[in-house]
Design an enzyme around this catalytic site. Structure first.
Site, PDB file in Angstrom:
ATOM      1  N   SER A   1       0.847  -1.194   0.000  1.00 18.02           N
ATOM      2  CA  SER A   1       0.000   0.000   0.000  1.00 18.02           C
ATOM      3  C   SER A   1       0.878   1.239   0.000  1.00 18.02           C
ATOM      4  CB  SER A   1      -0.904   0.012   1.232  1.00 18.02           C
ATOM      5  OG  SER A   1      -1.476   1.290   1.355  1.00 18.02           O
TER       6      SER A   1
ATOM      7  N   HIS B   1      -1.174  -1.207  -4.361  1.00 19.94           N
ATOM      8  CA  HIS B   1      -2.443  -0.799  -3.759  1.00 19.94           C
ATOM      9  C   HIS B   1      -2.450   0.721  -3.573  1.00 19.94           C
ATOM     10  CE1 HIS B   1      -6.057  -1.675  -1.345  1.00 19.94           C
ATOM     11  NE2 HIS B   1      -5.637  -0.739  -0.509  1.00 19.94           N
TER      12      HIS B   1
ATOM     13  N   ASP C   1      -4.642   3.848  -2.138  1.00 15.22           N
ATOM     14  CA  ASP C   1      -5.756   4.187  -1.243  1.00 15.22           C
ATOM     15  C   ASP C   1      -6.303   5.564  -1.542  1.00 15.22           C
ATOM     16  OD1 ASP C   1      -6.058   1.931   0.621  1.00 15.22           O
ATOM     17  OD2 ASP C   1      -3.955   2.339   1.061  1.00 15.22           O
TER      18      ASP C   1
ATOM     19  N   MET D   1      -9.017   8.329  -0.563  1.00 11.30           N
ATOM     20  CA  MET D   1      -9.891   8.748   0.552  1.00 11.30           C
ATOM     21  C   MET D   1     -10.421  10.160   0.295  1.00 11.30           C
ATOM     22  SD  MET D   1      -7.704   7.382   3.795  1.00 11.30           S
ATOM     23  CE  MET D   1      -6.863   5.804   3.773  1.00 11.30           C
TER      24      MET D   1
ATOM     25  N   HIS E   1      -8.317   1.396  -4.320  1.00  5.19           N
ATOM     26  CA  HIS E   1      -9.283   1.142  -3.246  1.00  5.19           C
ATOM     27  C   HIS E   1      -9.987   2.457  -2.956  1.00  5.19           C
ATOM     28  CE1 HIS E   1      -9.628   0.149   1.379  1.00  5.19           C
ATOM     29  NE2 HIS E   1     -10.808   0.274   0.795  1.00  5.19           N
TER      30      HIS E   1
ATOM     31  N   MET F   1     -12.223   4.678  -1.060  1.00  4.88           N
ATOM     32  CA  MET F   1     -12.927   4.898   0.217  1.00  4.88           C
ATOM     33  C   MET F   1     -13.623   6.242   0.094  1.00  4.88           C
ATOM     34  SD  MET F   1      -9.819   3.524   2.577  1.00  4.88           S
ATOM     35  CE  MET F   1      -8.661   3.640   1.228  1.00  4.88           C
TER      36      MET F   1
ATOM     37  N   MET G   1     -11.779  -5.604   4.982  1.00  3.21           N
ATOM     38  CA  MET G   1     -10.931  -4.723   5.790  1.00  3.21           C
ATOM     39  C   MET G   1     -10.601  -5.427   7.108  1.00  3.21           C
ATOM     40  SD  MET G   1     -10.430  -2.118   3.905  1.00  3.21           S
ATOM     41  CE  MET G   1      -9.393  -1.279   5.113  1.00  3.21           C
TER      42      MET G   1
ATOM     43  N   ASP H   1      -6.955  -6.173   3.961  1.00  2.00           N
ATOM     44  CA  ASP H   1      -6.290  -4.873   4.030  1.00  2.00           C
ATOM     45  C   ASP H   1      -6.305  -4.331   5.454  1.00  2.00           C
ATOM     46  OD1 ASP H   1      -5.384  -2.296   3.611  1.00  2.00           O
ATOM     47  OD2 ASP H   1      -6.984  -1.723   2.221  1.00  2.00           O
TER      48      ASP H   1
HETATM   49  C1  DX5 Z   1      -6.535   1.841   5.364  1.00  2.00           C
HETATM   50  C2  DX5 Z   1      -6.040   1.540   3.969  1.00  2.00           C
HETATM   51  C3  DX5 Z   1      -4.948   0.561   3.925  1.00  2.00           C
HETATM   52  C4  DX5 Z   1      -3.682   0.999   4.625  1.00  2.00           C
HETATM   53  C5  DX5 Z   1      -3.011  -0.241   5.108  1.00  2.00           C
HETATM   54  O1  DX5 Z   1      -7.689   2.559   5.303  1.00  2.00           O
HETATM   55  O2  DX5 Z   1      -7.110   1.008   3.188  1.00  2.00           O
HETATM   56  O3  DX5 Z   1      -4.668   0.119   2.606  1.00  2.00           O
HETATM   57  O4  DX5 Z   1      -2.810   1.715   3.818  1.00  2.00           O
HETATM   58  O5  DX5 Z   1      -1.931   0.123   5.876  1.00  2.00           O
HETATM   59  P1  DX5 Z   1      -1.324  -0.859   6.970  1.00  2.00           P
HETATM   60  O6  DX5 Z   1      -0.849  -2.083   6.246  1.00  2.00           O
HETATM   61  O7  DX5 Z   1      -0.236  -0.049   7.564  1.00  2.00           O
HETATM   62  O8  DX5 Z   1      -2.424  -1.200   7.952  1.00  2.00           O
HETATM   63 ZN    ZN Z   2      -6.571   0.068   1.239  1.00  2.00          ZN
END
Ligand code: DX5
Ligand code: ZN
Length: 232
Positions: free
Chosen positions: A18, A43, A45, A47, A76, A78, A147, A186
């Site tokens: 990630s 990956h 993320d 947000m 991903h 969110m 998750m 994740d």
């Molecule tokens: C959290 C993200 C993850 C995050 C994982 O909301 O979706 O992908 O980056 O990070 P670690 O592996 O540090 O929990």
């Molecule tokens: Zn993620």
């Protein structure tokens, strides 16, 4: 014990570092280290500050990543109003796009929108969301992302209910004749728990701080594969 048909059909682990846990001023170096370590997917993320209490990456960053790597980009989302942004992520070069069930009131439409761009479509569930919400969408997805933390931040503690959830999801997929659908997990995944998570039925391991928090990023990815007996 989890049900694994290891002799006849060995499952292959896939590591998805990630990028959220990298120093964004040195994104290209992080990507290179992932490639050197044999990462399977990157990956990304996304947000929005509404669905989750943080703001991160948009399509322009995906576009830049696309120019420097041929690894699949796993976006991903969110975010609320995913339908508005899916075309931009698809055009920027995402390969996999996942959306949260909790954020998508018209999930069938959203999943089919992702597929209309020729992308792999995933549905994500938060740790407290009942797996039963997947019943009516299982026929349409390419993957499910479970998750193992509450989304919003990297570096959180792994929530162990993931083990039972992954096993039940695997059974659910089998019951629906969807052995081709892969399970991704994740949050809080590290070298120390990855073997157990794989044994529970997870195929794709997202790891942020578990990879980038280590000095030797490439070596850690390799060690993760080795830990489940997969050296590819
Ligand atoms: C959290 C993200 C993850 C995050 C994982 O909301 O979706 O992908 O980056 O990070 P670690 O592996 O540090 O929990
Ligand atoms: Zn993620």
């Amino acid at each position: 014990m989890p049900n694994q048909s290891s002799a006849t059909n060995p499952r292959r682990i896939r590591i998805a570092p990630s990028l959220l846990s990298t120093d964004f001023a040195h994104l290209a170096e992080a990507v290179r280290a992932c490639e050197d370590g044999g990462a399977d997917v990157l990956h990304v993320d996304v947000m929005d500050g509404h669905f989750v209490p943080n703001i991160t990456i948009g399509p322009v960053v995906v576009q830049s990543l696309r120019k420097i790597t041929s690894l699949p980009l796993d976006c991903h989302l969110m975010i609320k109003h995913a339908d508005t942004f899916i075309p931009a992520f698809a055009e920027a070069g995402a390969d996999w796009i996942s959306v949260h069930q909790e954020a998508c009131p018209h999930l069938n439409r959203t999943v089919n929108l992702i597929k209309s761009f020729g992308k792999k479509a995933g549905v994500v569930l938060n740790p407290a969301t009942n797996l039963a919400v997947l019943e009516e969408i299982i026929g349409d997805v390419d993957y499910i992302l479970l998750m193992s933390v509450n989304p919003g931040f990297g570096g959180q503690k792994f929530i162990p209910s993931l083990f039972d959830r992954a096993e039940r999801l695997r059974a659910m997929l089998d019951a629906h004749g969807r052995k081709d659908v892969f399970i991704e997990a994740d949050g809080g995944i590290t070298l120390s728990n990855i073997k157990e998570i794989f044994a529970a039925g997870v195929d794709v391991m997202v790891s942020g701080s578990g990879v980038f928090g280590e000095k030797d990023v490439a070596g850690t990815i390799q060690a993760m594969k080795k830990a489940v007996g997969n050296n590819e």
